[in-house]
Design a protein around this motif. Structure first.
Motif, PDB file in Angstrom:
ATOM      1  N   MET A   1       0.784  -1.169   0.000  1.00 28.61           N
ATOM      2  CA  MET A   1       0.000   0.000   0.000  1.00 28.61           C
ATOM      3  C   MET A   1       0.848   1.266   0.000  1.00 28.61           C
ATOM      4  O   MET A   1       0.406   2.288  -0.482  1.00 28.61           O
ATOM      5  N   GLU A   2       1.968   1.135   0.485  1.00 26.40           N
ATOM      6  CA  GLU A   2       2.841   2.286   0.527  1.00 26.40           C
ATOM      7  C   GLU A   2       3.308   2.682  -0.861  1.00 26.40           C
ATOM      8  O   GLU A   2       3.614   3.850  -1.088  1.00 26.40           O
ATOM      9  N   ASP A   3       3.344   1.776  -1.793  1.00 26.78           N
ATOM     10  CA  ASP A   3       3.820   2.090  -3.128  1.00 26.78           C
ATOM     11  C   ASP A   3       2.898   3.079  -3.827  1.00 26.78           C
ATOM     12  O   ASP A   3       3.354   4.006  -4.495  1.00 26.78           O
ATOM     13  N   TRP A   4       1.591   2.824  -3.741  1.00 25.86           N
ATOM     14  CA  TRP A   4       0.718   3.739  -4.459  1.00 25.86           C
ATOM     15  C   TRP A   4       0.704   5.100  -3.796  1.00 25.86           C
ATOM     16  O   TRP A   4       0.566   6.115  -4.452  1.00 25.86           O
ATOM     17  N   GLN A   5       0.871   5.147  -2.411  1.00 28.21           N
ATOM     18  CA  GLN A   5       0.920   6.435  -1.726  1.00 28.21           C
ATOM     19  C   GLN A   5       2.196   7.188  -2.136  1.00 28.21           C
ATOM     20  O   GLN A   5       2.179   8.402  -2.374  1.00 28.21           O
ATOM     21  N   LYS A   6       3.275   6.432  -2.196  1.00 26.39           N
ATOM     22  CA  LYS A   6       4.536   7.035  -2.585  1.00 26.39           C
ATOM     23  C   LYS A   6       4.447   7.526  -4.029  1.00 26.39           C
ATOM     24  O   LYS A   6       4.868   8.640  -4.354  1.00 26.39           O
ATOM     25  N   SER A   7       3.873   6.728  -4.905  1.00 36.40           N
ATOM     26  CA  SER A   7       3.693   7.126  -6.303  1.00 36.40           C
ATOM     27  C   SER A   7       2.774   8.345  -6.403  1.00 36.40           C
ATOM     28  O   SER A   7       3.007   9.249  -7.221  1.00 36.40           O
ATOM     29  N   PHE A   8       1.729   8.349  -5.580  1.00 35.64           N
ATOM     30  CA  PHE A   8       0.780   9.471  -5.600  1.00 35.64           C
ATOM     31  C   PHE A   8       1.496  10.767  -5.214  1.00 35.64           C
ATOM     32  O   PHE A   8       1.355  11.802  -5.855  1.00 35.64           O
ATOM     33  N   PHE A   9       2.292  10.717  -4.124  1.00 31.83           N
ATOM     34  CA  PHE A   9       2.991  11.911  -3.669  1.00 31.83           C
ATOM     35  C   PHE A   9       4.068  12.341  -4.674  1.00 31.83           C
ATOM     36  O   PHE A   9       4.295  13.534  -4.890  1.00 31.83           O
ATOM     37  N   GLU A  10       4.724  11.388  -5.318  1.00 27.35           N
ATOM     38  CA  GLU A  10       5.703  11.721  -6.353  1.00 27.35           C
ATOM     39  C   GLU A  10       5.016  12.397  -7.543  1.00 27.35           C
ATOM     40  O   GLU A  10       5.506  13.372  -8.107  1.00 27.35           O
ATOM     41  N   MET A  11       3.854  11.797  -7.899  1.00 31.58           N
ATOM     42  CA  MET A  11       3.080  12.378  -9.001  1.00 31.58           C
ATOM     43  C   MET A  11       2.591  13.777  -8.620  1.00 31.58           C
ATOM     44  O   MET A  11       2.638  14.720  -9.427  1.00 31.58           O
ATOM     45  N   LEU A  12       2.139  13.965  -7.374  1.00 30.18           N
ATOM     46  CA  LEU A  12       1.661  15.267  -6.899  1.00 30.18           C
ATOM     47  C   LEU A  12       2.832  16.261  -6.887  1.00 30.18           C
ATOM     48  O   LEU A  12       2.677  17.429  -7.291  1.00 30.18           O
ATOM     49  N   GLU A  13       3.998  15.792  -6.437  1.00 27.71           N
ATOM     50  CA  GLU A  13       5.180  16.649  -6.416  1.00 27.71           C
ATOM     51  C   GLU A  13       5.597  17.024  -7.834  1.00 27.71           C
ATOM     52  O   GLU A  13       5.943  18.175  -8.113  1.00 27.71           O
ATOM     53  N   GLU A  14       5.545  16.073  -8.770  1.00 21.12           N
ATOM     54  CA  GLU A  14       5.868  16.333 -10.169  1.00 21.12           C
ATOM     55  C   GLU A  14       4.871  17.316 -10.765  1.00 21.12           C
ATOM     56  O   GLU A  14       5.257  18.254 -11.493  1.00 21.12           O
ATOM     57  N   ALA A  15       3.597  17.169 -10.474  1.00 19.39           N
ATOM     58  CA  ALA A  15       2.560  18.089 -10.985  1.00 19.39           C
ATOM     59  C   ALA A  15       2.793  19.489 -10.429  1.00 19.39           C
ATOM     60  O   ALA A  15       2.670  20.499 -11.158  1.00 19.39           O
ATOM     61  N   THR A  16       3.133  19.575  -9.143  1.00 18.85           N
ATOM     62  CA  THR A  16       3.402  20.866  -8.520  1.00 18.85           C
ATOM     63  C   THR A  16       4.602  21.530  -9.210  1.00 18.85           C
ATOM     64  O   THR A  16       4.586  22.724  -9.511  1.00 18.85           O
ATOM     65  N   HIS A  17       5.630  20.740  -9.459  1.00 13.82           N
ATOM     66  CA  HIS A  17       6.822  21.257 -10.126  1.00 13.82           C
ATOM     67  C   HIS A  17       6.481  21.741 -11.550  1.00 13.82           C
ATOM     68  O   HIS A  17       6.934  22.814 -11.973  1.00 13.82           O
ATOM     69  N   GLU A  18       5.672  20.965 -12.282  1.00 11.71           N
ATOM     70  CA  GLU A  18       5.261  21.342 -13.641  1.00 11.71           C
ATOM     71  C   GLU A  18       4.423  22.620 -13.631  1.00 11.71           C
ATOM     72  O   GLU A  18       4.610  23.507 -14.476  1.00 11.71           O
ATOM     73  N   VAL A  19       3.492  22.740 -12.680  1.00  8.57           N
ATOM     74  CA  VAL A  19       2.661  23.961 -12.588  1.00  8.57           C
ATOM     75  C   VAL A  19       3.539  25.153 -12.255  1.00  8.57           C
ATOM     76  O   VAL A  19       3.380  26.240 -12.823  1.00  8.57           O
ATOM     77  N   GLU A  20       4.482  24.953 -11.330  1.00  9.44           N
ATOM     78  CA  GLU A  20       5.402  26.032 -10.967  1.00  9.44           C
ATOM     79  C   GLU A  20       6.227  26.459 -12.178  1.00  9.44           C
ATOM     80  O   GLU A  20       6.394  27.659 -12.441  1.00  9.44           O
ATOM     81  N   GLN A  21       6.740  25.519 -12.960  1.00  8.95           N
ATOM     82  CA  GLN A  21       7.497  25.806 -14.168  1.00  8.95           C
ATOM     83  C   GLN A  21       6.632  26.558 -15.179  1.00  8.95           C
ATOM     84  O   GLN A  21       7.084  27.504 -15.815  1.00  8.95           O
ATOM     85  N   PHE A  22       5.377  26.118 -15.299  1.00 13.76           N
ATOM     86  CA  PHE A  22       4.438  26.773 -16.216  1.00 13.76           C
ATOM     87  C   PHE A  22       4.278  28.245 -15.841  1.00 13.76           C
ATOM     88  O   PHE A  22       4.369  29.137 -16.688  1.00 13.76           O
ATOM     89  N   PHE A  23       4.057  28.541 -14.553  1.00  5.87           N
ATOM     90  CA  PHE A  23       3.871  29.931 -14.124  1.00  5.87           C
ATOM     91  C   PHE A  23       5.159  30.749 -14.260  1.00  5.87           C
ATOM     92  O   PHE A  23       5.107  31.930 -14.602  1.00  5.87           O
ATOM     93  N   ILE A  24       6.291  30.135 -14.041  1.00  3.75           N
ATOM     94  CA  ILE A  24       7.568  30.833 -14.222  1.00  3.75           C
ATOM     95  C   ILE A  24       7.734  31.218 -15.698  1.00  3.75           C
ATOM     96  O   ILE A  24       8.089  32.353 -16.026  1.00  3.75           O
ATOM     97  N   GLU A  25       7.441  30.279 -16.602  1.00  2.18           N
ATOM     98  CA  GLU A  25       7.561  30.562 -18.034  1.00  2.18           C
ATOM     99  C   GLU A  25       6.558  31.627 -18.482  1.00  2.18           C
ATOM    100  O   GLU A  25       6.890  32.520 -19.273  1.00  2.18           O
ATOM    101  N   VAL A  26       5.318  31.513 -17.981  1.00  2.00           N
ATOM    102  CA  VAL A  26       4.297  32.524 -18.326  1.00  2.00           C
ATOM    103  C   VAL A  26       4.726  33.895 -17.825  1.00  2.00           C
ATOM    104  O   VAL A  26       4.589  34.904 -18.527  1.00  2.00           O
ATOM    105  N   THR A  27       5.273  33.963 -16.610  1.00  2.00           N
ATOM    106  CA  THR A  27       5.732  35.237 -16.046  1.00  2.00           C
ATOM    107  C   THR A  27       6.867  35.807 -16.889  1.00  2.00           C
ATOM    108  O   THR A  27       6.886  37.006 -17.191  1.00  2.00           O
TER     109      THR A  27
END
Length: 140
Positions: free
Chosen positions: A1-27
């Motif tokens: 069960m820990e694998d999917w939680q770990k994958s979820f948080f990695e995916m959430l962290e990756e999405a956060t990083h991508e959104v942050e990159q998107f806003f930096i580029e837009v700015t």
């Protein structure tokens, strides 16, 4: 069960990083667009200022050529004339006598000034009256 939680948080962290990159580029893109806009505005402003200055300089030059220069030329010509050589030739007063303009003696209309060698006797009779009885004679 820990694998999917770990994958979820990695995916959430990756999405956060991508959104942050998107806003930096837009700015960055927005800042470049704003800089380009102000640079264009500054160039247009300089162009408009140059056109206004050219128009003003051209108008001033035309004004000086058409109005001031002829007056300056007349002034220079007057400066060349020497009015002190023959002051009697320009403006002086002539009294009426019994031989010259006897009808004007004692008349309030008598002017008697010589302008450029020409005597102005009075406004009604610029050259004077022929005999001793002027019809426009008035006492002082």
């Amino acid at each position: 069960m820990e694998d999917w939680q770990k994958s979820f948080f990695e995916m959430l962290e990756e999405a956060t990083h991508e959104v942050e990159q998107f806003f930096i580029e837009v700015t960055e893109e927005a800042l470049e667009a704003v800089d380009a806009f102000f640079e264009l505005s500054f160039e247009l402003s300089e162009e408009i200022t140059a056109q206004v200055q050219n128009t003003f300089v051209n108008d001033l030059d035309r004004f000086l050529n058409e109005l001031v220069e002829p007056m300056f030329d007349v002034y220079l010509e007057l400066e060349e004339l020497d009015f002190t050589d023959q002051p009697d030739q320009y403006v002086h007063y002539v009294e009426p006598t019994s031989q010259k303009h006897p009808a004007c003696m004692g008349c309030r209309n008598y002017h008697g000034h010589v302008y450029g060698g020409n005597l102005l006797v009075c406004g009604m009779h610029p050259s004077g009256w022929d005999d001793a009885n002027c019809p426009d004679w008035e006492t002082h």
